[in-house]
Scaffold this motif. Structure first.
Motif, PDB file in Angstrom:
ATOM      1  N   ARG A  32      -6.980  -3.112  -2.077  1.00 10.83           N
ATOM      2  CA  ARG A  32      -5.843  -3.976  -1.743  1.00 10.83           C
ATOM      3  C   ARG A  32      -5.097  -3.506  -0.499  1.00 10.83           C
ATOM      4  O   ARG A  32      -4.171  -4.177  -0.052  1.00 10.83           O
ATOM      5  N   ALA A  33      -5.512  -2.381   0.058  1.00  9.91           N
ATOM      6  CA  ALA A  33      -4.810  -1.821   1.218  1.00  9.91           C
ATOM      7  C   ALA A  33      -5.425  -2.333   2.508  1.00  9.91           C
ATOM      8  O   ALA A  33      -6.643  -2.455   2.644  1.00  9.91           O
ATOM      9  N   ARG A  34      -4.590  -2.634   3.465  1.00  7.47           N
ATOM     10  CA  ARG A  34      -5.006  -3.042   4.809  1.00  7.47           C
ATOM     11  C   ARG A  34      -4.329  -2.133   5.821  1.00  7.47           C
ATOM     12  O   ARG A  34      -3.099  -2.079   5.893  1.00  7.47           O
ATOM     13  N   VAL A  68      -3.418  -1.336   9.623  1.00  4.88           N
ATOM     14  CA  VAL A  68      -3.269  -2.000  10.922  1.00  4.88           C
ATOM     15  C   VAL A  68      -2.884  -0.933  11.934  1.00  4.88           C
ATOM     16  O   VAL A  68      -1.768  -0.406  11.900  1.00  4.88           O
ATOM     17  N   GLU A  78      -6.722  -7.444  15.539  1.00  2.60           N
ATOM     18  CA  GLU A  78      -6.556  -8.114  14.252  1.00  2.60           C
ATOM     19  C   GLU A  78      -6.794  -9.618  14.333  1.00  2.60           C
ATOM     20  O   GLU A  78      -6.751 -10.301  13.311  1.00  2.60           O
ATOM     21  N   GLY A  80       0.640  -3.587   0.376  1.00  2.00           N
ATOM     22  CA  GLY A  80      -0.749  -3.318   0.728  1.00  2.00           C
ATOM     23  C   GLY A  80      -1.001  -3.189   2.207  1.00  2.00           C
ATOM     24  O   GLY A  80      -2.074  -2.735   2.619  1.00  2.00           O
ATOM     25  N   VAL A  81      -0.047  -3.589   3.048  1.00  2.00           N
ATOM     26  CA  VAL A  81      -0.222  -3.504   4.495  1.00  2.00           C
ATOM     27  C   VAL A  81       0.421  -2.219   5.004  1.00  2.00           C
ATOM     28  O   VAL A  81       1.587  -1.929   4.706  1.00  2.00           O
ATOM     29  N   VAL A 131       0.876 -11.059  10.797  1.00  2.00           N
ATOM     30  CA  VAL A 131       0.164 -10.461   9.668  1.00  2.00           C
ATOM     31  C   VAL A 131       0.708 -11.006   8.353  1.00  2.00           C
ATOM     32  O   VAL A 131      -0.045 -11.316   7.427  1.00  2.00           O
ATOM     33  N   ASP A 170      -9.024   3.939   2.166  1.00  2.87           N
ATOM     34  CA  ASP A 170     -10.402   3.493   1.919  1.00  2.87           C
ATOM     35  C   ASP A 170     -10.710   3.341   0.435  1.00  2.87           C
ATOM     36  O   ASP A 170     -11.601   2.588   0.055  1.00  2.87           O
TER      37      ASP A 170
END
Length: 516
Positions: free
Chosen positions: A39-41, A43, A422, A17-18, A393, A35
């Motif tokens: 569950r996606a982040r 960075v 972050e 998800g990162v 992270v 978007d």
């Protein structure tokens, strides 16, 4: 559903998800798809080398991959050094590289390049899906490949991302772990119990607690010497953990550590060699007449089996709890190490790229509370700050300490901006000695010329970081990271103590003299 949406959702279903990203036009549909996946982040990193290094740090601490998103061949090239380090660490990393649309290749547009050839130099697995329908299944496969241990790469044409027809693919199981050495342990056990001097050289997964425990039992029962590879990906250490000495960086010192060995057992480590070729010095560090035994691809389990075979109920030695006294007076690399050893918090994650200024760190921190030590696995500098970023992270519950040399810090200094954006709990110590000190040492070792300051003007200039001197307090402050400068041991202890007690990123510029 377009191909980009199918990819992002497939990766999320598989636990990825990162996304560490420095995207460009060819990747914007993938960015937009983030978007639509809660569950996606994403960075954002300001340089591709930060994104790839952060994915490496994340994978080392999470035990599973993050995704790193890069723009065409030049973006991949900018991130290649830290993908090289990740490859050497066998870190699980999912690399997604955007490509021109398939129908655009014939035009040889300005950013056109042979992405696959470049990516192949660092990738254990690679695929080039050509249509939206191909993207979901390829995404499921890339996660399974990365979880097997290594950099797995997808090269995704822009039209495969934007076109409709994408489908979410079910997560694939990772390949089963390689079997332990099994019957191959018998000759190794015979060597360990045969009375001849033995060295067990551990690396990879064997530098975690289970591997250290097994290696320690073997040493206690047989008298074998246990060494760790020079630059382990993740070494567990500290009070209560079986201690292990690292193989020295300098070939002469490493040869002394291995001298007299008749058997070397490789447990997750490679055959020991010097980092570079030197005139009139051997590159292979294995002593003459020494037999090398390799336990294979599952070193921790093989070590455990070997310990059961030769060690019985022997117990490994454990590192005693001990901390240096906080020093006073001049700030040097040695007194700075004592401060860090005295104050290192429990459960810290240390990203170490201190280089020559780090010579005293291992001894000063050996008896500190248990912690993880992440090192420069592939030797490509510019890893420390990004790896610390990714580790923070992955493990927001643990303090991260980045110990960084001044020259290598400048390769990826923009990682500080990502840490500020972050809100990552990273305390960075930059050892500012105003020089590429490692090159001053290597200049004489390769026999190129006399070491500075005896070297000529050009040679001195090539390792000097003054004119102008670097101001890391200004650099950090300009990227939103609170920063201070220490010139005495007392100042450094005060600033380091306050930084680790406060959440969020901090930087301390430790002004130290160069070695020699």
């Amino acid at each position: 559903m377009n191909g980009a949406q199918a990819m992002v959702r497939t990766l999320a279903d598989a636990g990825v998800g990162v996304w560490f990203a420095n995207p460009g036009t060819s990747e914007l549909h993938l960015v937009a798809a983030l978007d639509g996946e809660p569950r996606a982040r994403g960075v954002l990193c300001l340089f591709e080398g930060v994104a790839t290094g952060a994915a490496d740090g994340y994978g080392r601490m999470a035990g599973g991959p993050a995704a790193v998103l890069l723009h065409l061949g030049p973006g991949l090239a900018n991130g290649l050094a830290n993908l090289h380090n990740a490859r050497r660490a066998k870190t699980p990393v999912v690399t997604v590289i955007g490509d021109h649309a398939t129908h655009h290749h014939r035009f040889d547009a300005p950013l056109q390049s042979d992405i696959a050839t470049v990516a192949g130099s660092v990738s254990a697995w690679m695929r080039l899906p050509q249509t939206a329908a191909d993207v979901g299944p390829a995404a499921a496969d890339v996660v399974a490949a990365a979880r097997a241990g290594g950099v797995a790469t997808l090269i995704v044409p822009a039209d495969a991302a934007w076109s409709e027809g994408g489908t979410v693919a079910e997560a694939r199981p990772a390949p089963p772990p390689a079997p332990a050495a099994g019957d191959a342990l018998e000759p190794v056990a015979a060597a360990l119990t045969g009375g001849e001097p033995c060295v067990v050289l551990i690396g990879g997964a064997a530098t975690r607690r289970a591997g250290l425990e097994a290696a320690g039992r073997i040493a206690a029962a047989t008298g074998a010497r246990v060494l760790c590879e020079t630059f382990p990906a993740r070494l567990e250490r500290g009070a209560g953990v079986p201690p292990v000495e690292r193989l020295a960086y300098l070939g002469e010192m490493a040869s002394a550590q291995l001298a007299g060995a008749r058997h070397i057992v490789l447990a997750g480590a490679r055959r020991p060699v010097t980092f570079f070729a030197y005139p009139d010095l051997p590159g292979d560090l294995v002593p003459d007449g020494c037999q090398v035994h390799d336990l294979g691809a599952n070193p921790a389990e093989s070590l455990a089996g070997l310990a059961d075979a030769v060690a019985g109920d022997a117990r490994p030695p454990r590192q005693a709890a001990a901390r240096p006294e906080i020093p006073t007076g001049a700030l040097t690399a040695e007194t700075a190490a004592a401060v860090i050893g005295a104050l290192l918090p429990d459960g810290a994650i240390v990203s170490d790229e201190a280089n020559t200024s780090g010579l005293w760190l291992a001894g000063a921190t050996a008896g500190a509370p248990p912690h993880d030590w992440l090192t420069l696995t592939g030797g490509a500098i510019g890893q420390g700050l990004p790896v610390a970023t990714g580790a923070a992270v992955a493990r927001p519950d643990r303090p991260v300490i980045c110990l960084e040399a001044d020259g290598s810090a400048m390769y990826t200094i923009s990682a500080l901006w990502t840490q500020a954006r972050e809100g990552l709990d990273v305390t960075t110590v930059v050892f500012n000695n105003g020089a590429y000190a490692i090159l001053s040492m290597e200049t004489t070792r390769v026999g190129a010329m006399a070491a500075p300051p005896a070297a000529g003007t050009i040679a001195r200039d090539m390792v000097d970081l003054s004119r102008p001197s670097l101001d890391f307090v200004a650099l950090a402050s300009g990227m939103g990271v609170p920063a201070s400068r220490a010139r005495t041991a007392e100042e450094f202890a005060d600033q380091f103590g306050r930084a680790i007690a406060e959440p969020g990123p901090h930087l301390i510029e430790a002004v130290v003299p160069p070695l020699g």
